[in-house]
Design a protein around this motif. Structure first.
Motif, short mmCIF file in Angstrom:
data_model
loop_
_atom_site.label_atom_id
_atom_site.label_comp_id
_atom_site.label_asym_id
_atom_site.label_seq_id
_atom_site.Cartn_x
_atom_site.Cartn_y
_atom_site.Cartn_z
N ASN A 7 -4.42 6.39 0.53
CA ASN A 7 -3.83 5.68 0.74
C ASN A 7 -4.12 4.42 -0.46
O ASN A 7 -5.89 5.03 -0.75
CB ASN A 7 -3.36 4.55 1.47
CG ASN A 7 -4.96 4.90 2.16
OD1 ASN A 7 -5.79 3.72 1.93
ND2 ASN A 7 -5.45 5.96 3.87
N THR A 8 -3.59 3.83 -1.77
CA THR A 8 -3.94 2.99 -2.75
C THR A 8 -3.12 1.82 -2.74
O THR A 8 -1.81 1.77 -2.02
CB THR A 8 -4.25 4.13 -3.83
OG1 THR A 8 -5.05 3.34 -4.89
CG2 THR A 8 -2.37 4.60 -4.06
N ILE B 79 0.81 -1.15 0.16
CA ILE B 79 0.18 -0.05 0.07
C ILE B 79 0.96 1.35 -0.23
O ILE B 79 2.02 1.63 0.27
CB ILE B 79 -0.72 0.34 1.48
CG1 ILE B 79 -1.65 -1.37 1.23
CG2 ILE B 79 -1.87 1.14 1.06
CD1 ILE B 79 -2.58 -1.18 2.39
N TYR C 197 -5.27 1.42 6.63
CA TYR C 197 -6.21 2.25 5.34
C TYR C 197 -6.77 1.15 4.85
O TYR C 197 -6.62 0.54 4.14
CB TYR C 197 -4.16 1.61 4.66
CG TYR C 197 -2.90 1.90 4.98
CD1 TYR C 197 -2.88 3.43 5.00
CD2 TYR C 197 -2.47 0.69 6.19
CE1 TYR C 197 -1.27 3.02 5.87
CE2 TYR C 197 -1.30 1.17 6.73
CZ TYR C 197 -0.55 2.43 6.54
OH TYR C 197 0.44 2.63 7.25
N ALA D 110 -7.90 2.22 0.56
CA ALA D 110 -6.68 1.08 -0.21
C ALA D 110 -7.66 0.05 -0.38
O ALA D 110 -8.06 -0.34 -1.78
CB ALA D 110 -5.70 0.83 0.44
N SER E 8 0.73 5.23 1.00
CA SER E 8 -0.36 6.16 2.24
C SER E 8 0.90 6.94 1.72
O SER E 8 1.88 7.76 1.87
CB SER E 8 -0.25 5.41 2.82
OG SER E 8 -1.00 6.30 4.46
#
Length: 291
Positions: A152-153, A145, A218, A221, A147
């Motif tokens: 975040n993705t 991930i 997160y 995400a 961030s």
């Protein structure tokens, strides 16, 4: 007249020297104020790309170990924490930290038998940039991930697949990163090795799953990834909440399946031992040894 001419030449020389020095100072000041921040911002951005590639290599090494299931074969990859300042000019050095954190993520499966929780450790890199946007890369539950302050993705997706037929069958592999000894964190700007080793694995089939909850920092995400994966598999074709719904709060992402469908989950739990910096602390019967 000759003395006056020599005096004029000396004054001209002094003035010319001051002008040249002033020009040099002006140019250096302009470079320092305008170009150095741009150069350093690009340098730090390039370093973030290096870290992204290094986490890809780390994830690849862990995936190989998870597939081979062979203990006592550590693999070493490297993470570069920061970068140096520019030579001869005033600039700030970028730093970073690398940590192995226990119980940072919890995956909970709920069916008719009740909830079953899996606390998971993660590997996290955090930047301390002076010019570029600070970022963090986290190896969590089989995903990587990215961030930053804007959100975040998913940088690398976990092993999460869905088969939609008469029933919905989901396969999900989660990773628990744990440490042996005290080699769990480091900070600075150099390049440091992180060693990983397969420890154990277990597979559990959960029939008639009601909820999958991921306690994480997160949530965005995980929500986007799982929502897109389920929709691409044909779920919620007739609209939101036809087959599932997802709720996100400050600490978790909750995936809830509609009672009209049957969901079976094959969960593979993999434990990976990890440590930062050279050397290896290995489990043996009756204790530990330093190698």
């Amino acid at each position: 007249m000759k003395k006056m001419k020599n005096s004029d030449d000396a004054v001209v020389g002094i003035v010319a020297t001051f002008l040249i020095v002033g020009l040099i100072v002006t140019v250096i000041s302009m470079i320092q104020a305008v170009y150095v921040p741009e150069w350093m911002e690009q340098t730090e951005a390039d370093h973030m790309e290096v870290v992204a590639d290094q986490f890809s290599q780390l994830k690849f090494a862990i995936d190989i170990q998870s597939a081979n299931k062979k203990p006592d074969i550590p693999i070493s990859t490297s993470i570069t924490l920061g970068n140096k300042e520019l030579p001869f000019l005033t600039s700030s050095r970028a730093y970073g930290s690398l940590d192995i954190l226990s119980d940072e993520c919890i995956v909970t499966i709920t069916n008719d038998s009740g909830p079953v929780s899996y606390p998971l450790g993660v590997i996290k890199y955090s930047s301390a940039n002076a010019y570029f946007l600070n970022q963090a890369y986290i190896c969590e539950a089989g995903a990587v991930i990215l961030s930053q302050s804007q959100g975040n993705t998913m940088s690398i997706k976990p092993a999460f697949s869905v088969s939609y037929g008469a029933d919905i069958n989901i396969s999900f592999t989660i990773l628990n990163i744990s440490t042996i000894g005290e080699k769990r964190s480091i900070g600075g700007y150099g390049t440091y090795p992180i060693q990983t080793e397969f420890s154990d694995n277990d597979t559990t089939v959960f029939p008639d799953v009601k909820n999958i909850t991921i306690d994480t920092n997160y949530q965005n995400a995980w929500q986007k990834f799982i929502n897109n994966t389920l929709i691409n598999s044909g779920l919620n074709y007739n609209g939101y909440d036809t087959n599932f719904s997802i709720r996100v709060d400050d600490t978790s992402m909750i995936l809830k399946f509609n009672s009209s469908i049957t969901v079976n989950l094959k969960l593979k739990y993999v434990k990976i031992n990890a440590q930062i910096a050279p050397g290896w602390i290995e489990n043996i019967k009756g204790g530990k040894i330093n190698l």
